[in-house]
Motif scaffolding. Structure first.
Motif, short mmCIF file in Angstrom:
data_model
loop_
_atom_site.label_atom_id
_atom_site.label_comp_id
_atom_site.label_asym_id
_atom_site.label_seq_id
_atom_site.Cartn_x
_atom_site.Cartn_y
_atom_site.Cartn_z
N GLY A 2 6.65 56.24 63.96
CA GLY A 2 6.29 56.59 65.33
C GLY A 2 6.38 58.07 65.57
N ILE A 3 6.75 58.43 66.81
CA ILE A 3 6.80 59.83 67.21
C ILE A 3 7.79 60.61 66.38
CG2 ILE A 3 7.25 61.36 69.14
CD1 ILE A 3 6.41 59.10 70.98
N PHE A 51 14.71 56.66 68.35
CA PHE A 51 13.40 56.11 68.72
C PHE A 51 13.49 55.37 70.05
CE2 PHE A 51 10.14 52.74 68.42
CZ PHE A 51 9.02 53.56 68.36
N LYS A 55 11.53 56.34 73.59
CA LYS A 55 10.72 55.43 74.40
C LYS A 55 11.19 55.46 75.85
CE LYS A 55 9.28 51.52 72.80
NZ LYS A 55 9.22 50.15 72.25
N ARG A 93 -0.32 59.02 66.30
CA ARG A 93 0.94 58.31 66.54
C ARG A 93 1.43 58.54 67.97
NH1 ARG A 93 4.45 59.45 61.01
NH2 ARG A 93 3.18 58.15 59.62
N VAL A 94 1.37 59.78 68.41
CA VAL A 94 1.81 60.08 69.77
C VAL A 94 0.92 59.37 70.78
CG1 VAL A 94 2.13 61.89 71.49
CG2 VAL A 94 2.79 62.31 69.12
N THR A 96 -0.75 56.68 70.41
CA THR A 96 -0.44 55.24 70.39
C THR A 96 0.81 54.94 71.20
OG1 THR A 96 -1.48 54.93 68.23
CG2 THR A 96 0.15 53.29 68.91
N GLN A 97 1.83 55.78 71.05
CA GLN A 97 3.06 55.57 71.81
C GLN A 97 2.83 55.72 73.31
OE1 GLN A 97 5.82 54.43 70.64
NE2 GLN A 97 5.20 54.50 68.49
N THR A 100 0.95 52.67 74.54
CA THR A 100 1.87 51.54 74.61
C THR A 100 2.75 51.64 75.85
OG1 THR A 100 1.92 51.31 72.20
CG2 THR A 100 3.74 50.32 73.42
N ALA A 101 3.22 52.85 76.14
CA ALA A 101 4.06 53.06 77.32
C ALA A 101 3.28 52.78 78.60
CB ALA A 101 4.61 54.48 77.33
#
Length: 211
Positions: A2-3, A51, A55, A93-94, A96-97, A100-101
């Protein structure tokens, strides 16, 4: 994963860079002393803990931006988050995070020709009736729904204008002194939204305020 994986330095250095971010974004979760101890003390699950904290910080940041600035483009929201983290480029990746958030927070979004805009909720989008003139936003960062409100105001004053003149007049409302392809396209999206919302109608290349 992830990030966290974006940083090339050690996890220790990465968490040091996040220290200030946690102080400003998560004061409601732990005192400064508490999470400083957690972040910098050895722990067998340090990567997992970092991680999880990331989040929490990310959702907190998004919630704050949406609350203060909605409607806000997803692009601008991402730029603001990256600026807080000291990251210069939006990687997959960022992104995507962040996506998702947004889903986790159930953020209401609209899309116009590939441009995504975030709202507090669906009700705000439906009832939104103002516009914010002379902001520092790029034209592509202004929601068509907001531009439609500016168009409604311009037409209230002018009744009817040629499309080209309305585009320029509306652009000026947002502080754009010089026209460009992005500005022109953004104002056009606003005109279409104004017609959709029954604020205006187009006849013979003129836009007239709706009855």
């Amino acid at each position: 994963i992830g990030i966290v994986g974006l940083y090339n330095g050690s996890i220790f250095s990465f968490l040091r860079n996040l220290h200030t971010l946690f102080r400003t974004s998560c004061t409601n979760l732990h005192s400064h002393q508490q999470y400083t101890k957690v972040l910098f003390s050895p722990h067998p699950h340090q990567h997992l803990l970092s991680f999880i904290f990331l989040k929490i910080v990310l959702t907190s940041q998004i919630r704050k931006i949406i609350e203060n600035e909605a409607p806000v483009s997803k692009s601008l929201l991402c730029k603001k988050i990256l600026s807080e983290w000291g990251i210069s480029r939006l990687g997959a990746r960022v992104e995507t995070q962040i996506e998702t958030a947004l889903d986790t927070l159930n953020i209401y979004r609209t899309e116009h020709e590939g441009f995504v805009f975030c709202w507090k909720n669906r009700e705000q989008c439906i009832s939104y009736s103002i516009y914010r003139p002379v902001s520092e936003r790029e034209a592509t960062d202004i929601a068509p729904e907001e531009i439609a409100n500016a168009i409604r105001q311009v037409l209230t004053d002018s009744i009817s204008l040629p499309v080209a003149d309305l585009i320029k007049a509306c652009a000026q409302q947002f502080g754009f002194a010089r026209m460009g392809s992005n500005i022109d396209a953004a104002m056009q999206r606003g005109i279409r939204e104004a017609v959709k919302r029954n604020y205006a109608k187009i006849e013979n290349e003129r836009v007239t305020i709706a009855d």
